[in-house]
Enzyme design. Structure first.
Site, PDB file in Angstrom:
ATOM      1  N   LYS A  40     -16.320 -32.509  38.685  1.00  0.00           N
ATOM      2  CA  LYS A  40     -17.061 -31.760  37.487  1.00  0.00           C
ATOM      3  C   LYS A  40     -17.944 -30.692  38.431  1.00  0.00           C
ATOM      4  O   LYS A  40     -17.938 -29.243  38.063  1.00  0.00           O
ATOM      5  CB  LYS A  40     -17.317 -31.935  36.071  1.00  0.00           C
ATOM      6  CG  LYS A  40     -18.265 -32.667  36.245  1.00  0.00           C
ATOM      7  CD  LYS A  40     -18.675 -33.926  34.464  1.00  0.00           C
ATOM      8  CE  LYS A  40     -19.961 -34.156  34.686  1.00  0.00           C
ATOM      9  NZ  LYS A  40     -20.008 -35.168  33.873  1.00  0.00           N
ATOM     10  N   ARG A 135     -25.718 -40.643  23.895  1.00  0.00           N
ATOM     11  CA  ARG A 135     -24.718 -39.694  23.429  1.00  0.00           C
ATOM     12  C   ARG A 135     -23.770 -39.577  22.663  1.00  0.00           C
ATOM     13  O   ARG A 135     -23.410 -40.230  22.099  1.00  0.00           O
ATOM     14  CB  ARG A 135     -24.392 -39.155  25.019  1.00  0.00           C
ATOM     15  CG  ARG A 135     -23.980 -37.938  25.479  1.00  0.00           C
ATOM     16  CD  ARG A 135     -24.064 -37.626  26.509  1.00  0.00           C
ATOM     17  NE  ARG A 135     -22.802 -38.227  27.401  1.00  0.00           N
ATOM     18  CZ  ARG A 135     -22.484 -37.286  28.786  1.00  0.00           C
ATOM     19  NH1 ARG A 135     -23.250 -36.671  29.578  1.00  0.00           N
ATOM     20  NH2 ARG A 135     -21.228 -37.702  28.892  1.00  0.00           N
TER      21      ARG A 135
END
Ligand SMILES: *Cc1c(COP(=O)(O)O)cnc(C)c1O
Length: 366
Positions: A40, A135
């Site tokens: 990414k 997270r």
């Protein structure tokens, strides 16, 4: 006639990215750890993905499903992994294009099972445990184990592939022997109950590599998902004090052109209010100094704070959306209009620059 070069550009050194991959794959392999290459950070540039495959990554992964779909459509035949837990609205694509995904919600997993049935396809899941970074993932160990057993015993198409964790992101929590041992303990408990070994115990990202390098990684961890250390290579030497042989931190270089050179005061003239982004900056009075403006800006690299000029005597003063202002008073070089200034980058800059349409991308092989 050589083709005219368009600036600003980033120069991406393909061989250095290959070397970074190979070096890390070899080091990790010796400790029984394989690597998921995370693409990414460079907007899944196919030429770069190819280096990760050639360098020995076992899986190719991204947080963006579009990137995985494009690669698959273009013939990448390596098991792929979606590392952002999936959205309800992308499950059809997930089952069609993705082999493995990270997951933390039973409702989503049930939806994947349903979609798999429709497409008559299997899908592998890695269940995430939150070790404190806050997270994704289960905080509660029992809840996580129950979900794993549910997948193993009740679902037909969704396959329990392993468990994993993510650290150093939201909460900046460091991977340690202790917190990763917790993940391994939970893996053992699951394996006891399902009477087989899990394929993947995924112990984090680039920031877990220091534990590998220092020989302090729990034995059971057998996978890391690595982007930054391969693609950019700055964090290990800069933040973690690991400067390795055959690792490069100048894989991607930004090159921008000088469009103005003038001597100007170091403090703005007039009544100060807000800048182009609503901030109220402050300036030190250093008298009149020689400055240059470059044709590149926040729209391209977002933050100028992490740009590192390669030449000495250059100081970054600031930027607007389309301009980067540098101080060249202390430089030995007589810069002129049209000269090119080069910068080393950190991950954030590379993430934005590779995704920016206004940046020319040049691949070099040396
Ligand atoms: C981005 C990401 C990674 C890779 O992180 P790096 O710091 O680039 O190595 C790994 N896992 C997850 C879940 C991610 O989102």
């Amino acid at each position: 006639m050589p083709q005219k070069i368009k600036y600003p550009l980033i120069e991406i050194n393909i061989n250095k990215i290959y070397e970074n991959t190979k070096t890390l794959v070899n080091i990790c392999e010796k400790q029984g750890i394989n690597i998921t290459g995370v693409i990414k950070g460079v907007n899944a540039q196919p030429t770069i993905v190819e280096q990760m495959v050639k360098g020995g990554c076992k899986y190719i992964s991204s947080s963006r499903i579009e990137q995985l779909i494009d690669l698959k459509n273009n013939g990448l035949n390596k098991a792929n992994m979606l590392i952002r837990i999936p959205m309800l609205t992308e499950i059809e694509d997930l089952v069609q294009y993705v082999d493995i995904s990270l997951n933390s919600e039973i409702e989503i997993i049930n939806k994947i099972e349903e979609e798999c049935k429709k497409q008559n396809k299997e899908h592998k899941v890695v269940i995430m445990m939150d070790l404190g970074d806050l997270r994704e993932g289960f905080i509660d160990e029992k809840e996580l184990i129950d979900v794993c057993l549910y997948i193993e015993n009740k679902l037909k198409y969704v396959k329990l592939y392993g468990i994993g964790t993510n650290l150093s992101c939201y909460g900046s929590i460091k991977p340690t022997y202790d917190n990763l041992s917790k993940l391994c303990d939970v893996a053992c408990k699951i394996e006891d109950k399902i009477h087989r070994e899990l394929d993947i115990i995924s112990g984090g990202a680039t920031t877990t590599l220091p534990l590998v390098l220092e020989g302090r990684i729990p034995k059971k961890i057998n996978n890391l998902r690595v982007g930054e250390a391969i693609l950019v290579g700055q964090d290990l030497p800069y933040y973690w004090g690991h400067d390795l042989d055959n690792m490069y931190s100048d894989t991607v270089i930004l090159k921008a052109e000088i469009i103005e050179i003038k001597n100007k005061p170091s403090q703005p003239i007039g009544e100060m209010y807000v800048d182009a982004f609503g901030n109220k900056p402050s300036f030190e009075d250093r008298g009149t100094r020689k400055r240059a403006i470059l044709g590149v800006g926040k729209q391209d690299f977002v933050s100028h704070d992490s740009l590192i000029p390669l030449a000495s005597g250059i100081e970054i003063l600031g930027s607007s959306s389309d301009h980067l202002i540098i101080d060249i008073e202390d430089s030995d070089k007589e810069y002129k209009l049209g000269d090119i200034i080069c910068f080393k980058l950190f991950y954030g800059n590379v993430l934005y620059l590779t995704a920016c349409d206004y940046i020319n991308k040049v691949f070099i092989y040396e």
